[in-house]
Design a protein around this motif. Structure first.
Motif, short mmCIF file in Angstrom:
data_model
loop_
_atom_site.label_atom_id
_atom_site.label_comp_id
_atom_site.label_asym_id
_atom_site.label_seq_id
_atom_site.Cartn_x
_atom_site.Cartn_y
_atom_site.Cartn_z
N ARG A 176 0.84 -1.18 0.00
CA ARG A 176 0.00 0.00 0.00
C ARG A 176 0.88 1.24 0.00
O ARG A 176 2.03 1.21 0.40
CB ARG A 176 -0.92 0.00 1.22
N ASN A 177 0.30 2.34 -0.44
CA ASN A 177 1.07 3.58 -0.52
C ASN A 177 1.62 3.99 0.83
O ASN A 177 2.70 4.59 0.91
CB ASN A 177 0.19 4.69 -1.08
N THR A 178 0.91 3.69 1.91
CA THR A 178 1.34 4.13 3.23
C THR A 178 2.57 3.38 3.72
O THR A 178 3.21 3.83 4.67
CB THR A 178 0.20 3.93 4.24
N TRP A 179 2.91 2.26 3.08
CA TRP A 179 4.07 1.50 3.53
C TRP A 179 5.37 2.26 3.31
O TRP A 179 6.39 1.94 3.93
CB TRP A 179 4.14 0.15 2.81
N ARG A 197 -3.15 9.77 -0.47
CA ARG A 197 -3.85 10.78 0.34
C ARG A 197 -3.78 10.49 1.84
O ARG A 197 -4.00 11.38 2.65
CB ARG A 197 -5.31 10.88 -0.09
N TRP A 198 -3.47 9.25 2.21
CA TRP A 198 -3.38 8.92 3.64
C TRP A 198 -1.97 9.08 4.18
O TRP A 198 -1.73 8.80 5.36
CB TRP A 198 -3.85 7.48 3.88
N THR A 204 -2.33 15.80 -2.69
CA THR A 204 -2.93 14.98 -3.73
C THR A 204 -4.11 15.72 -4.36
O THR A 204 -4.61 16.71 -3.79
CB THR A 204 -3.43 13.65 -3.15
N PRO A 205 -4.59 15.26 -5.52
CA PRO A 205 -5.80 15.87 -6.11
C PRO A 205 -7.01 15.62 -5.21
O PRO A 205 -6.99 14.75 -4.33
CB PRO A 205 -5.95 15.13 -7.45
N PRO A 206 -8.10 16.38 -5.40
CA PRO A 206 -9.33 16.15 -4.63
C PRO A 206 -9.82 14.71 -4.84
O PRO A 206 -9.62 14.11 -5.89
CB PRO A 206 -10.32 17.16 -5.21
N VAL A 215 -13.61 15.80 -1.21
CA VAL A 215 -12.70 16.40 -0.24
C VAL A 215 -11.68 17.25 -0.99
O VAL A 215 -10.89 16.74 -1.79
CB VAL A 215 -11.98 15.32 0.60
N GLU A 216 -11.72 18.55 -0.77
CA GLU A 216 -10.77 19.46 -1.41
C GLU A 216 -9.42 19.41 -0.68
O GLU A 216 -9.38 19.34 0.55
CB GLU A 216 -11.32 20.88 -1.41
N THR A 217 -8.35 19.49 -1.44
CA THR A 217 -7.01 19.38 -0.86
C THR A 217 -6.12 20.59 -1.15
O THR A 217 -4.94 20.58 -0.80
CB THR A 217 -6.31 18.12 -1.40
#
Length: 281
Positions: A176-179, A197-198, A204-206, A215-217
């Protein structure tokens, strides 16, 4: 010169490219030794020097050749430049022992972090179809990439705004990206896709959450164009440098090949060889 054509083979003949590559490798190895970096020890009865073998590996990748086939052909076609090349298996062992050196040279070319960084994941498939179940490399796992399910790993590199990779990690195929959050510690202004995004600190894009709420970023239009730069660099490593056709039988053999590909990519992108040849000032 055309800014869209950065590969040295557009401007240099093969002999000039080979000589310039050797000069650059030899100078870099001497500079690292002067700074206290100890190169891997010579293999038993090894006649060709580390600089010669690393130069040949870089030269073959610059030409887009398969490493094994190109090396076997070089024992005949390039005998005037490399009169004492070892057996292919010893060549692989030397590259594997020098994987840390390749990573060091790649990061030196990158020049460290920039004002803006981009991060993404790129699958490194080692097996497809029924061969997935016979893959036994440590930490290899089944993941899903652009071509469907695969067995192998994913590369998570970080690129600065100059288009050079200065940090990377090799993760299992189902990562996963969080790794890879530790890879981004302390970096300013990191751009990524929605999958990141986490991960704290990555813009990251919305994105939509369950229920359809957006969710706007704070994403801006120019950020999307900059983030897409890393896809271009991935294309270079796949089409020109063979990132998609790594045939590794050991984990450290895989690491050595990936580090070598990243080194050659940074060597192309930095245009060091073109400046040495006087093509670009």
């Amino acid at each position: 010169m055309d800014s869209n054509r950065e590969h040295p083979l557009y401007y240099l003949d093969a002999e000039t490219l080979l000589v310039d590559t050797y000069i650059w490798v030899d100078d870099e190895l001497k500079a690292l030794q002067a700074q206290g970096f100890n190169p891997p020890p010579k293999q038993k009865h090894q006649k060709a020097t580390l600089a010669e073998l690393l130069t040949l590996a870089i030269f073959l990748l610059l030409q887009g050749q398969d490493l094994a086939k190109g090396y076997l052909a070089a024992k005949t076609t390039l005998k005037a430049y490399f009169p004492s090349l070892p057996h292919l298996s010893r060549f692989y062992r030397v590259l594997q022992k020098a994987q840390g050196l390749s990573a060091c040279l790649a990061t030196r070319l990158a020049g460290g972090e920039g004002l803006l960084q981009v991060v993404d994941l790129k699958p490194i498939p080692l097996a497809h179809g029924h061969r997935i179940h016979g893959l036994s490399l440590p930490e290899a796992a089944m993941g899903v990439g652009p071509l469907g399910a695969f067995g192998g790993y994913v590369l998570m590199p970080v690129m600065n705004e100059r288009g050079l990779f200065f940090r990377w990690a090799i993760l299992p195929g189902n990562a996963r990206n969080t790794w890879g959050r530790d890879l981004l510690d302390g970096l300013p202004a990191v751009l990524g896709d929605r999958g990141l995004r986490w991960v704290q600190g990555v813009k990251t894009p919305p994105y939509r959450v369950r229920g359809g709420t957006v969710v706007e970023t704070g994403w801006r239009g120019w950020m999307g164009r900059v983030r897409n730069w890393i896809e271009t660099r991935f294309s270079v490593m796949v089409r020109s440098l063979g990132l998609h056709r790594i045939e590794a039988r050991s984990y450290w053999g895989l690491v050595a090949r990936v580090n070598l590909i990243l080194l050659v990519h940074n060597l192309i992108r930095s245009r060091v060889l073109l400046r040495m040849a006087g093509v670009e000032l």
